[in-house]
Design an enzyme around this catalytic site. Structure first.
Site: not given
Ligand code: AMP
Ligand code: MG
Length: 481
Positions: A87, A110, A173, A180, A249-250, A259
């Site tokens: 998360g 971020k 961003r 994802r 997750d990326n 990422d």
């Protein structure tokens, strides 16, 4: 005067499982380091009459734009092969900004503070890694590769504790979404089919509306995402980009590069190139990127099994059949991409051999990946290495093949569209980051300007085309955590 934000926050309207409602944690003394005016213009945003102090308030999250409904998104991920519930532990999504009513962009901070997903982390980011993401993502965009973009970086005026004390920073961003593979893994792990259907429908609505009324939406989604990811990794292979942490997750469902952590561009051609300090076994090495893409897609497919067919066995069979085709699709696309790099039109049965011979020569002679193609384009980049007999022999073969093109004057045009003249050279990025950390932004701005036009000849770019001097110390990149 208004900036022009138009927020419409569809993701925040999803059920509790998908996110946590949370605001960025205010920071002490924000200072604007960089604002991407060109991107702002594309987003119909106008920051011109706003002073730097106010801009710093905006891009630090101290003063949130009207219409935001900020959340931290839930996701999971296979990190170096191991499944973990993750998360947004140091990011918040402000919401979705609409451009001309129909284009929807996530606006995310971020480095904006702790969330319920932070685990042991401080929720913060350091200036170096945030500027690194800014530089490389903007370079990737200029290379015409799908990617998230960077709108701004602020220094927070607070220190973050890593191995040393570092300047804290927040990156703004912009992404077509932050969904994802890991988002699907998170929802799949909860075993709630209703939520899974919601996520599939939401994703299709946002990214693949063409399959909205298809009979098997989950399967078609898998197939489209596979196509997008395959094209993305082909693009990375074209320019020598190594993502560095291709955890699930990326990997964005939109097919954008996302990422930017320990990523870097390869200088000398070596398929085994790894820069990341934590990638001990080369899982994410240059030549492993295609098989890892396939591996990640298989994890995505697993999430969709309950929706592909009522019968699990049948669903697995169908999904496996699709994923198994990745290799074939990839190889064909790769061959065509390499043909473009060499200005080859049409197909010849010896193309694969010709291409492999060049790569082998490059590897054996530690030739620079980018510059070798620049040399072949017009010989402007010269080096002793290209006087080598084997290389000359190969060049003769290549020229014979070009004659088969039937449009021989066009080959250079094709090569110039495919091969960048400049990439973010590691030593140039490091130099820009070191100067920026000391408060001197000129080096970074110069670098960004050159990188914004990678396919065009520019004055004085030779300095940006040189690979790092070969030293005993291997270049290493670190995760920005
Ligand atoms: P990344 O390496 O940026 O892909 O992050 C992997 C996971 O670690 C994500 O869940 C991040 O939100 C989390 N994470 C990374 N850095 C931090 C940090 N400083 N504080 C809290 N969570 C973090
Ligand atoms: Mg990540």
């Amino acid at each position: 005067m208004t900036i022009g934000w138009h927020f419409d926050n569809s993701y925040s309207k999803l059920s509790k499982t998908f996110k946590e409602d949370i605001k960025p944690t205010p920071v002490h003394d924000p200072e604007l380091i960089i604002l991407n005016q060109e991107l702002a213009k594309n987003l119909n945003l106008n920051f011109s009459g706003i002073d730097k102090k106010k801009l710093a308030e905006i891009f630090s999250g101290n003063s949130l734009p009207d219409g935001t409904n900020s959340i931290a998104q839930a996701y999971a991920g296979h990190q170096f092969g191991h499944f973990t519930m993750l998360g947004d532990g140091r990011a918040v999504l402000l919401g979705e900004h609409l451009v001309n009513k129909n284009q929807r962009f996530d606006i995310q901070f971020k480095g904006s503070g702790r969330t319920s997903f932070s685990r042991g982390g401080d929720g913060r980011a350091a200036l170096g890694p945030m500027l690194r993401e800014y530089i490389i993502s903007e370079a990737i965009n200029a290379l015409k590769i799908p990617t998230t973009r960077s709108l701004a970086v602020v220094k927070t005026g607070e220190k973050v504790v890593r191995e040393n004390l570092l300047n804290g920073a927040i990156l703004t961003r912009v992404a077509s979404s932050h969904i994802r593979v890991g988002t699907f893994q998170y929802i799949a792990a909860t075993q709630n089919t209703e939520d899974l259907n919601t996520l599939v429908d939401y994703t299709i609505d946002r990214h693949y509306p063409e399959i909205k009324s298809s009979k098997n939406k989950a399967l078609d989604l898998l197939s489209l995402v596979m196509e997008k990811q395959c094209q993305l990794v082909i693009n990375w292979m074209r320019v020598g980009f190594i993502h560095g942490v291709m955890n699930t997750d990326n990997m964005a469902i939109s097919g954008e590069t996302i990422d930017y952590g320990p990523c870097a561009f390869m200088d000398q051609y070596d398929p085994k190139t790894v820069f990341s300090s934590i990638d001990k076994f080369g899982r994410y090495a240059f030549s492993n990127q295609p098989p890892i893409t396939k591996w990640n897609l298989a994890r995505f497919a697993e999430c969709l099994i309950p929706l592909i067919d009522k019968d699990e066995g049948t669903a697995i069979k169908i999904a496996t059949g699709l994923i198994d085709n990745f290799q074939n699709i990839y190889e064909e696309k790769w061959l065509n991409m390499m043909r473009d790099k060499l200005g080859l039109f049409g197909e010849d049965k010896n193309d694969q051999t010709l291409i492999n011979k060049l790569l082998e020569w490059m590897k054996n002679n530690s030739a620079d990946y980018t510059n070798t193609f620049c040399h072949l384009m017009d010989g402007e980049i010269d080096d002793e290495i290209y006087k080598n007999d084997d290389f000359k022999g190969w060049t003769n073969e290549w020229q014979k093949r070009i004659k088969l093109n039937n449009s021989s004057d066009k080959h250079l045009e094709l090569m110039k569209k495919t091969n960048p003249l400049v990439i973010p050279r590691n030593q140039k990025v490091e130099e820009a980051l070191a100067d920026a950390d000391k408060g001197n932004l000129e080096t970074m701005n110069k670098l960004l300007k050159v990188l914004s036009n990678p396919y065009s000849d520019q004055e004085n770019i030779i300095e940006f085309q040189k690979p790092a001097p070969i030293s005993n110390e291997k270049y290493q990149t670190f995760c920005g955590t």
